[in-house]
Design a protein around this motif. Structure first.
Motif, PDB file in Angstrom:
ATOM      1  N   ARG A   1      -1.650   8.043 -14.290  1.00 23.59           N
ATOM      2  CA  ARG A   1      -2.829   8.310 -13.456  1.00 23.59           C
ATOM      3  C   ARG A   1      -3.810   7.128 -13.532  1.00 23.59           C
ATOM      4  N   SER A   2      -3.990   6.603 -14.739  1.00 26.99           N
ATOM      5  CA  SER A   2      -4.917   5.473 -14.902  1.00 26.99           C
ATOM      6  C   SER A   2      -4.434   4.264 -14.108  1.00 26.99           C
TER       7      SER A   2
ATOM      8  N   VAL B   1       0.845  -1.193   0.000  1.00 22.25           N
ATOM      9  CA  VAL B   1       0.000   0.000   0.000  1.00 22.25           C
ATOM     10  C   VAL B   1       0.882   1.246   0.000  1.00 22.25           C
ATOM     11  N   SER B   2       1.953   1.176   0.759  1.00 18.83           N
ATOM     12  CA  SER B   2       2.885   2.300   0.825  1.00 18.83           C
ATOM     13  C   SER B   2       3.531   2.575  -0.542  1.00 18.83           C
ATOM     14  N   PHE B   3       3.824   1.508  -1.285  1.00 19.30           N
ATOM     15  CA  PHE B   3       4.413   1.694  -2.625  1.00 19.30           C
ATOM     16  C   PHE B   3       3.456   2.511  -3.503  1.00 19.30           C
ATOM     17  N   ILE B   4       2.163   2.269  -3.348  1.00 18.92           N
ATOM     18  CA  ILE B   4       1.179   3.019  -4.146  1.00 18.92           C
ATOM     19  C   ILE B   4       1.195   4.485  -3.731  1.00 18.92           C
TER      20      ILE B   4
ATOM     21  N   SER C   1      -5.415   1.064  -9.464  1.00 21.39           N
ATOM     22  CA  SER C   1      -4.876   0.241  -8.365  1.00 21.39           C
ATOM     23  C   SER C   1      -5.471   0.646  -7.021  1.00 21.39           C
ATOM     24  N   THR C   2      -5.630   1.967  -6.783  1.00 22.94           N
ATOM     25  CA  THR C   2      -6.205   2.372  -5.488  1.00 22.94           C
ATOM     26  C   THR C   2      -7.650   1.886  -5.412  1.00 22.94           C
TER      27      THR C   2
ATOM     28  N   SER D   1       3.881  -2.705  -6.393  1.00 20.66           N
ATOM     29  CA  SER D   1       5.204  -2.691  -7.019  1.00 20.66           C
ATOM     30  C   SER D   1       5.129  -2.191  -8.455  1.00 20.66           C
ATOM     31  N   ALA D   2       4.079  -2.579  -9.173  1.00 22.79           N
ATOM     32  CA  ALA D   2       3.944  -2.133 -10.568  1.00 22.79           C
ATOM     33  C   ALA D   2       3.812  -0.610 -10.620  1.00 22.79           C
ATOM     34  N   CYS D   3       2.997  -0.049  -9.730  1.00 23.96           N
ATOM     35  CA  CYS D   3       2.826   1.425  -9.689  1.00 23.96           C
ATOM     36  C   CYS D   3       4.146   2.088  -9.323  1.00 23.96           C
TER      37      CYS D   3
END
Ligand SMILES: Cc1cc2nc3c(=O)[nH]c(=O)nc-3n(C[C@H](O)[C@H](O)[C@H](O)COP(=O)(O)OP(=O)(O)OC[C@H]3O[C@@H](n4cnc5c(N)ncnc54)[C@H](O)[C@@H]3O)c2cc1C
Length: 405
Positions: free
Chosen positions: A310-311, A255-258, A316-317, A331-333
């Motif tokens: 942004r998409s 979540v932090s990575f996002i 993801s969120t 990780s992808a974000c």
């Protein structure tokens, strides 16, 4: 005054998303945008140049509800979703990507570690004070052996009578004005059971901030090595049950990575807005700079990349907020958006000619912050390794998918 400081750029960005946002999300985004524009932007270049963020900035984030946005209401927070937290980070990063990086640690990573690992007493002790800004937290994992190389970490928790002692040292801990540290350590046991998290207070005897590093980017966030010499740890200060194995806090990292990806999105948007304003008013050869097709072509390409990021981010969120998995989307974000932010900020900087190289304009800090973000909270390569492990390609993080389900 600096070009960045003078700017009244029309911030577009997440406004395009209004259609998808609910009223609460729009409200918090607007509050964050106003704070970023009116209070943070005027000192953002000074934060970068002096490597110092005034404590009132963090306190203000407590007053405005940002620090508690991702903390459940039962523990003094607003209990908002990840989308709202990311909208705030994005807006703040448009003014100061460095401060937004620190805020992400204080707003998402640390509270999530406590929420996932902590017992009721620990949550009541730490989360309300963190939400108000009275007692913000730092997270410390990295050691000389390597951030992710936890089997070789040396910081140890050992039994001492009825209590415990902590010894060791950590690198690169981003602290801001933290008063409480969440410290990853090993016990005398080997393997996953022997690795976990303890709470250390800044005033604890034997705890020492060794120095604050001078950095390329993410300046003003008080990052540096910390050390523990015979720090007394009570059973109440052990988060989760590292002695017998407990819940894994890796979901907090995802979540932090996002959150960090949101700061990189805001970073490129912030410089895009400033650059758009600059190229519109700059004249070259007696004509507006926008008459040069490489300028408009490049701006259009960067705009498209920002919208693609942004998409990815808000898809993801939304997956997270609706109960979907964040692995490996975190990780992808983090990998994709942080890499894109460095590429785009570097190209945007080029359009400023010599002015972009001068620190006084407040322009090149965006590129330096974007670059630091490619390393902080795990490098791009580490994230690719997590993605590879999760999608069945093996490697050092292959077990993550099993552990997190
Ligand atoms: C500004 C900043 C703030 C930070 N704040 C904090 C903080 O608050 N708390 C904290 O604990 N840490 C913090 N860090 C540390 C950060 O998380 C680590 O620097 C980062 O994860 C990389 O770890 P390392 O420095 O040990 O590099 P190493 O692990 O030594 O990596 C060296 C090289 O090996 C590559 N590599 C390593 N592992 C893999 C893998 N599995 N697959 C492929 N390649 C790999 C890396 O990409 C890199 O190129 C911060 C770092 C920075 C720059």
């Amino acid at each position: 005054m600096s070009a960045a400081g003078d700017a009244t750029a029309h911030h577009t960005g997440s406004w395009k998303m209004s259609y998808f946002l609910n009223e609460d999300q729009r409200l918090m985004r607007d509050v964050a945008a106003k704070f970023a524009r009116n209070e943070l932007m005027p000192i953002a270049n000074q934060i970068d140049l002096t490597e110092t963020t005034p404590e009132w900035v963090t306190n203000r984030c407590g007053e405005l509800g940002f620090l508690g946005v991702f903390i459940p209401e039962a523990y003094g927070g607003l209990g908002s979703d990840l989308t709202t937290a990311c909208l705030i980070l994005e807006e703040i990063a448009k003014a100061s990507p460095a401060f937004a990086g620190l805020l992400s640690v204080e707003m998402i990573l640390c509270p999530e570690v406590v929420r996932i690992l902590g017992n009721e007493e620990q949550k009541q002790r730490l989360l309300p004070a963190s939400a108000s800004g009275e007692r913000v937290m730092a997270y410390s994992q990295t050691e000389p052996a390597g951030a992710a190389n936890v089997a070789f970490h040396q910081t140890r928790l050992t039994q001492d009578g009825n209590g415990y002692r902590l010894n060791g040292h950590k690198l690169f801990c981003t602290q801001g004005h933290a008063k409480t540290y969440l410290v990853m350590c090993r016990t005398e046991k080997d393997g996953a059971q022997g690795y976990g998290c303890v709470i250390v207070e800044a005033e604890d005897e034997g705890f020492q901030v060794q120095k604050y590093e001078e950095k390329l980017g993410w300046r003003g966030t008080n990052t540096g090595p910390i050390a523990f010499t015979e720090v007394a740890i009570s059973a109440d200060d052990i988060l989760g049950n590292i002695l017998s194995g407990g819940p894994d806090h890796a979901p907090a990292n995802q979540v932090s990575f996002i959150g960090h990806a949101a700061t990189s999105l805001g970073c490129m948007e912030g410089l895009f807005d400033l650059t758009k304003e600059y190229v519109l008013q700059r004249e070259l050869y007696g004509e507006p700079m926008t008459r040069l097709s490489p300028v408009t072509d490049r701006m259009a390409q960067i705009w498209t990349k920002i919208e693609a990021c942004r998409s990815l981010l808000y898809m993801s969120t939304r997956m997270h907020d609706e109960g979907g998995l964040t692995l490996p989307m975190g990780s992808a974000c983090k990998a994709y958006i942080c890499e894109t932010a460095f590429e785009c900020t570097s190209q945007l900087l080029q359009m400023w000619g010599g002015s972009g190289i001068m620190h006084s304009t407040g322009v090149n800090r965006y590129m330096r912050d974007a670059r630091a973000k490619m390393v902080a909270e795990a490098t791009t390569e580490m994230h690719h390794s997590i993605i590879a492990g999760t999608i069945g390609l093996g490697g050092p993080f292959a077990s993550l998918a099993d552990r997190l389900g």
